[in-house]
Design a protein around this motif. Structure first.
Motif, mmCIF file in Angstrom:
data_model
loop_
_atom_site.group_PDB
_atom_site.id
_atom_site.type_symbol
_atom_site.label_atom_id
_atom_site.label_comp_id
_atom_site.label_asym_id
_atom_site.label_seq_id
_atom_site.Cartn_x
_atom_site.Cartn_y
_atom_site.Cartn_z
ATOM 1 N N ASP A 46 8.782 -14.967 5.521
ATOM 2 C CA ASP A 46 9.073 -15.460 6.639
ATOM 3 C C ASP A 46 8.035 -15.703 7.443
ATOM 4 O OD1 ASP A 46 8.434 -12.793 7.230
ATOM 5 O OD2 ASP A 46 9.993 -12.625 8.676
ATOM 6 N N THR A 47 6.541 -15.617 7.274
ATOM 7 C CA THR A 47 5.666 -15.965 8.021
ATOM 8 C C THR A 47 5.351 -17.488 8.142
ATOM 9 O OG1 THR A 47 3.902 -15.681 6.199
ATOM 10 C CG2 THR A 47 4.523 -13.906 7.738
ATOM 11 N N ALA A 48 4.743 -18.000 9.349
ATOM 12 C CA ALA A 48 4.590 -19.521 9.398
ATOM 13 C C ALA A 48 3.364 -19.706 8.272
ATOM 14 C CB ALA A 48 4.419 -19.518 10.792
ATOM 15 N N THR A 49 2.594 -19.002 8.379
ATOM 16 C CA THR A 49 1.297 -18.970 7.626
ATOM 17 C C THR A 49 1.123 -17.893 6.520
ATOM 18 O OG1 THR A 49 -0.131 -17.867 9.235
ATOM 19 C CG2 THR A 49 0.155 -20.511 8.963
ATOM 20 N N VAL A 50 0.942 -18.125 5.184
ATOM 21 C CA VAL A 50 0.591 -17.125 4.298
ATOM 22 C C VAL A 50 -0.772 -16.608 4.303
ATOM 23 C CG1 VAL A 50 1.086 -16.357 1.821
ATOM 24 C CG2 VAL A 50 2.493 -17.865 2.918
ATOM 25 N N ARG A 51 -1.011 -15.227 4.225
ATOM 26 C CA ARG A 51 -2.258 -14.807 4.471
ATOM 27 C C ARG A 51 -2.872 -14.072 3.353
ATOM 28 N NH1 ARG A 51 0.424 -13.901 9.299
ATOM 29 N NH2 ARG A 51 -0.600 -14.928 11.093
ATOM 30 N N GLY A 52 -2.121 -14.218 2.084
ATOM 31 C CA GLY A 52 -2.754 -13.873 1.030
ATOM 32 C C GLY A 52 -2.081 -14.303 -0.407
ATOM 33 N N LEU A 53 -2.679 -14.550 -1.592
ATOM 34 C CA LEU A 53 -2.117 -14.705 -2.474
ATOM 35 C C LEU A 53 -2.055 -13.567 -3.528
ATOM 36 C CD1 LEU A 53 -3.260 -18.375 -3.087
ATOM 37 C CD2 LEU A 53 -1.099 -17.604 -2.215
ATOM 38 N N VAL A 54 -2.689 -12.324 -3.285
ATOM 39 C CA VAL A 54 -2.888 -11.276 -4.184
ATOM 40 C C VAL A 54 -1.966 -10.423 -3.941
ATOM 41 C CG1 VAL A 54 -4.906 -9.297 -4.954
ATOM 42 C CG2 VAL A 54 -5.737 -11.705 -4.200
ATOM 43 N N SER A 55 -1.259 -9.958 -4.978
ATOM 44 C CA SER A 55 -0.230 -8.787 -4.866
ATOM 45 C C SER A 55 -0.839 -7.561 -5.208
ATOM 46 C CB SER A 55 0.946 -9.032 -5.642
ATOM 47 O OG SER A 55 0.771 -9.461 -7.015
ATOM 48 N N TYR A 56 -0.132 -6.469 -4.862
ATOM 49 C CA TYR A 56 -0.763 -5.016 -5.150
ATOM 50 C C TYR A 56 0.307 -4.387 -5.742
ATOM 51 C CZ TYR A 56 -4.605 -6.694 -2.279
ATOM 52 O OH TYR A 56 -5.564 -7.263 -1.895
ATOM 53 N N ASP A 57 -0.084 -3.458 -6.762
ATOM 54 C CA ASP A 57 0.834 -2.361 -7.058
ATOM 55 C C ASP A 57 1.153 -1.336 -6.176
ATOM 56 O OD1 ASP A 57 1.905 -0.073 -8.755
ATOM 57 O OD2 ASP A 57 0.922 -1.033 -10.629
ATOM 58 N N TYR A 58 2.680 -1.232 -6.233
ATOM 59 C CA TYR A 58 3.098 -0.245 -5.137
ATOM 60 C C TYR A 58 2.269 1.265 -5.082
ATOM 61 C CZ TYR A 58 6.321 2.477 -2.437
ATOM 62 O OH TYR A 58 7.000 3.080 -1.432
ATOM 63 N N TYR A 59 2.046 1.826 -6.374
ATOM 64 C CA TYR A 59 1.342 3.044 -6.542
ATOM 65 C C TYR A 59 -0.231 2.781 -6.552
ATOM 66 C CZ TYR A 59 5.954 5.003 -6.934
ATOM 67 O OH TYR A 59 7.239 5.482 -6.934
ATOM 68 N N ASP A 60 -0.638 1.840 -6.069
ATOM 69 C CA ASP A 60 -1.992 1.743 -5.897
ATOM 70 C C ASP A 60 -2.478 2.964 -5.004
ATOM 71 O OD1 ASP A 60 -4.783 1.027 -4.762
ATOM 72 O OD2 ASP A 60 -4.572 -1.132 -5.651
ATOM 73 N N GLU A 61 -3.642 3.535 -5.340
ATOM 74 C CA GLU A 61 -4.060 4.847 -4.490
ATOM 75 C C GLU A 61 -4.555 4.417 -3.035
ATOM 76 O OE1 GLU A 61 -7.547 3.293 -6.875
ATOM 77 O OE2 GLU A 61 -5.327 3.865 -7.270
ATOM 78 N N ARG A 62 -4.823 3.040 -2.867
ATOM 79 C CA ARG A 62 -5.187 2.761 -1.726
ATOM 80 C C ARG A 62 -4.057 2.715 -0.572
ATOM 81 N NH1 ARG A 62 -8.245 -2.611 -3.508
ATOM 82 N NH2 ARG A 62 -6.394 -2.710 -4.903
ATOM 83 N N PHE A 63 -2.766 2.556 -0.962
ATOM 84 C CA PHE A 63 -1.554 2.676 -0.168
ATOM 85 C C PHE A 63 -1.490 4.083 0.342
ATOM 86 C CE2 PHE A 63 -0.926 -1.746 -1.755
ATOM 87 C CZ PHE A 63 -1.199 -2.260 -0.509
ATOM 88 N N ALA A 64 -1.680 5.062 -0.549
ATOM 89 C CA ALA A 64 -1.091 6.365 -0.397
ATOM 90 C C ALA A 64 0.157 6.602 -0.128
ATOM 91 C CB ALA A 64 -1.977 7.170 0.803
ATOM 92 N N PHE A 65 0.960 5.856 -0.707
ATOM 93 C CA PHE A 65 2.602 6.024 -0.735
ATOM 94 C C PHE A 65 3.025 7.447 -1.263
ATOM 95 C CE2 PHE A 65 2.841 1.012 -0.317
ATOM 96 C CZ PHE A 65 2.907 1.251 0.892
ATOM 97 N N CYS A 66 4.214 7.511 -1.061
ATOM 98 C CA CYS A 66 4.943 8.703 -1.617
ATOM 99 C C CYS A 66 5.144 8.686 -3.316
ATOM 100 C CB CYS A 66 6.179 9.199 -0.766
ATOM 101 S SG CYS A 66 5.718 9.446 0.786
ATOM 102 N N ARG A 67 4.898 9.477 -4.141
ATOM 103 C CA ARG A 67 5.436 9.365 -5.403
ATOM 104 C C ARG A 67 6.278 10.252 -5.956
ATOM 105 N NH1 ARG A 67 -0.352 7.666 -8.630
ATOM 106 N NH2 ARG A 67 -1.162 6.544 -6.790
ATOM 107 N N PRO A 68 6.876 10.017 -6.792
ATOM 108 C CA PRO A 68 7.871 10.744 -7.540
ATOM 109 C C PRO A 68 7.137 11.865 -8.554
ATOM 110 C CG PRO A 68 8.108 8.703 -8.758
ATOM 111 C CD PRO A 68 7.351 8.488 -7.729
ATOM 112 N N GLY A 69 7.957 12.783 -9.019
ATOM 113 C CA GLY A 69 7.259 13.769 -9.665
ATOM 114 C C GLY A 69 6.598 13.227 -10.877
ATOM 115 N N LYS A 70 7.276 12.370 -11.605
ATOM 116 C CA LYS A 70 6.436 11.620 -12.756
ATOM 117 C C LYS A 70 6.847 10.073 -12.435
ATOM 118 C CE LYS A 70 6.705 11.066 -17.920
ATOM 119 N NZ LYS A 70 7.455 11.772 -19.168
ATOM 120 N N ILE A 71 5.686 9.245 -12.559
ATOM 121 C CA ILE A 71 5.940 7.608 -12.301
ATOM 122 C C ILE A 71 6.299 7.233 -13.667
ATOM 123 C CG2 ILE A 71 4.618 5.664 -11.697
ATOM 124 C CD1 ILE A 71 2.951 7.256 -9.875
#
Length: 620
Positions: A46-71
């Motif tokens: 919904d942005t007027a301008t797109v600022r990236g074309l690279v998508s990232y894995d949800y469990y990329d360690e750089r995001f430090a998201f919560c993880r289940p017991g076993k991915i």
């Protein structure tokens, strides 16, 4: 070609849901677990301008998201991998009709390096993508007392404060208000028909997770930040049946815009067809009658106009093998496009069936490679070539090899950026096996072409080519091609805008009925424009029509590339060099495909036209 009545009937409801066998609805009992999955992070649509074309894995360690017991990764086929989906299970737990309030998800430790990475993605307006019962979670946009679904995915963070001011440091959304809609089918039988999330940024208070904090959550680039992730769940009943639950995601564009552009294109192509018909019915027919009325018993016969080059038009062009291979590749792409659009019209390509588009493209590429072998073989034989092993091998490898080299280069850039869109080695190996399988039908088509032999021309070619007089600048190869390419591009430019928004703006494209009509109009426009300019060239005594017809038909690719550069300047704001290279690379691939496909349309149309007019004149 489909009739206008059938095509109109197929596009009356382009956004209606249609599900394949095997994607039947699932019902849940009260308290039963509802699966929540996570997908890649991409820039918001919904942005007027797109600022990236690279998508990232949800469990990329750089995001430090919560993880289940076993991915656990969801089962993914080749088509799903090529589409860029990377789906895993989630730490979020949902139970049918069970509301939750401020449920702790996890406590995450975000290092300064991770904070810098996450803040950069927030500034780039990246979105988190979840799936609930295979239905994408959408951002919940509140307007007054009503709510409406706007875009798939919800923002990773915010750069605007609650009061509307620009934040110097972006805030991370660490609390998710999940609003689920369900449809009651019967006693203790419920189905998921909607999933919306309103993300909120909440700072921790006194070392405990809090859902009432007034301060936003900021990540420090200087020290480790402790982030508490929480979520709340609210279930509400809905009258929406399961079969139409995708409508809320697809009804985002006013169809009147499509109809207006389509009617405009149809009017243009109708005018063009009338113009060509007048030329064929009056000028060409008059020329044929005048040529045939000449007394052949006289010692001197004066030829003029396009009859002067009757002994040259069926002469083999320069580089006949290259032209034959391009013609076969264009016929292959044209048949693939037709099959893909038919599958889309009948619901076999739809957003509820992930990877369906890639699956149809791969299968049609393999089985329709017979078309490439046969058309290129017959064309080369007609030019006087020998359809033998070297030609068969080059026909099956040259054009796919060029596209593969560009795609592999772009995939290397994605791997260097640790993007989830990078195709893994296993998928590349599988794609290579499918490509090897496509060579078999291609070779079979070439064998059939060799047995069929050449197409005999209606007029013999002279031994000595005649001299070509100087032509006006607008009838030269490149100027005439660029002029001719404007009209096919004009017939499809608005639909191209929606397609580019889908490809580079992460929107869902669903108007396959409009796309089919637009594609049909573009093919007709390309054919008629190519015939028109071919007639002009022949009247100017320029018999080098083969490459010019291909260039004229494919000239819309140059305008496509120019429009892509305009889209790049106005709709994209890519901060990194790699993202800009990716866009230019993708645009080159699309332009090459457009050039070869519509180049074949122009070449085939001119060949049929030339055979027709020269078979109706008397030659002494």
């Amino acid at each position: 070609m489909r009739t206008a009545l059938l095509l109109s009937a197929l596009v009356l409801a382009p956004a209606s849901a249609w599900y394949l066998p095997g994607s039947s609805p699932r019902s849940y009992a009260r308290g039963e677990d509802v699966p929540v999955q996570v997908n890649v992070l991409q820039p918001m649509a919904d942005t007027a301008t797109v600022r990236g074309l690279v998508s990232y894995d949800y469990y990329d360690e750089r995001f430090a998201f919560c993880r289940p017991g076993k991915i656990e990764a969801a089962s993914a086929d080749l088509a799903t991998m090529l589409s860029g989906d990377r789906i895993y299970n989630s730490a979020v737990k949902l139970q049918m009709l069970e509301n939750k309030t401020c449920t702790p998800l996890c406590m995450a430790q975000v290092s300064p390096k991770q904070a810098e990475f996450v803040n950069a993605r927030i500034n780039g307006r990246y979105a988190i993508n979840w799936l609930v019962d295979q239905l994408p979670v959408a951002n919940r946009d509140v307007v007054g007392n009503s709510t409406r679904v706007t875009t798939i995915g919800f923002p990773l963070g915010s750069t605007i404060s609650a009061t509307g001011h620009k934040l110097t440091t972006p805030a991370l959304n660490n609390h998710y208000e999940i609003h689920m809609q369900y449809h009651e089918r019967g006693p203790n039988e419920f189905r998921v028909v909607g999933a919306n999330v309103l993300p909120v940024s909440l700072a921790r208070e006194k070392g405990e997770p809090s859902c009432t904090a007034s301060e936003a959550m900021f990540l420090s680039p200087e020290q480790t930040t402790e982030v508490a992730y929480t979520y709340s769940v609210v279930w509400t009943p809905s009258d929406t049946p399961w079969a139409t639950r995708w409508d809320a995601y697809l009804n985002v564009v006013d169809p009147k815009i499509h109809w207006y552009a389509l009617m405009n294109s149809i009017a243009v192509v109708a005018l063009l067809c009338v113009m060509v018909a007048v030329i064929m019915a009056r000028t060409v027919k008059h020329d044929i009658n005048r040529y045939n009325a000449i007394d052949l018993t006289e010692d001197i016969q004066e030829d003029y106009g396009w009859k002067l080059v009757h002994g040259e038009v069926f002469r083999a062009p320069p580089s006949p093998m290259a032209l034959s291979i391009l013609a076969g590749s264009g016929a292959h792409l044209l048949s693939m496009a037709a099959v893909t659009l038919v599958c889309a019209l009948f619901g076999f390509v739809n957003p509820s069936f992930r990877g369906s588009l890639g699956l149809v493209i791969v299968l049609s590429w393999v089985f329709l490679s017979f078309v490439s072998g046969y058309i290129s073989g017959r064309t080369y034989a007609t030019f006087g070539g020998k359809v033998k092993g070297p030609f068969m091998w080059l026909n099956g490898t040259v054009f796919p090899g060029v596209i593969a080299c560009i795609v592999l280069l772009l995939n290397t850039i994605l791997i260097a950026n640790r993007s989830a869109a990078a195709v893994p080695f296993s998928a590349l190996l599988g794609l290579g096996l499918w490509y090897g399988a496509s060579l078999i039908p291609c070779f079979i088509g070439s064998v059939f072409a060799e047995r069929s032999g050449s197409v005999e021309p209606p007029v013999r070619a002279n031994r000595i080519p005649r001299q070509i007089p100087p032509t006006r600048w607008y009838l030269r190869a490149w100027p005439s091609a660029l002029i001719a390419g404007i009209m096919p591009f004009g017939a499809a430019w608005l639909e191209l805008f929606f397609i580019m928004n889908s490809l580079f703006g992460n929107r869902v494209y669903y108007a396959f009925g409009f796309l089919t009509l637009t594609f049909t109009v573009t093919v007709i426009t390309t054919a008629t424009v190519s015939i028109l300019f071919c007639y002009f060239h022949l009247c100017a005594e320029d018999y080098r029509w083969h490459w010019r017809a291909f260039l004229t038909g494919g000239a819309s690719a140059f305008w496509l590339f120019a429009y892509g550069m305009f889209f790049w300047l106005t709709r994209l704001s890519l901060p990194s060099l790699s993202s800009n290279i990716l866009f230019i690379g993708y645009l080159i691939v699309f332009s090459l495909l457009d050039f070869v496909l519509f180049g074949f349309v122009g070449f085939a149309a001119c060949y049929v036209y030339i055979r027709y007019i020269y078979s109706h004149i008397r030659v002494d």
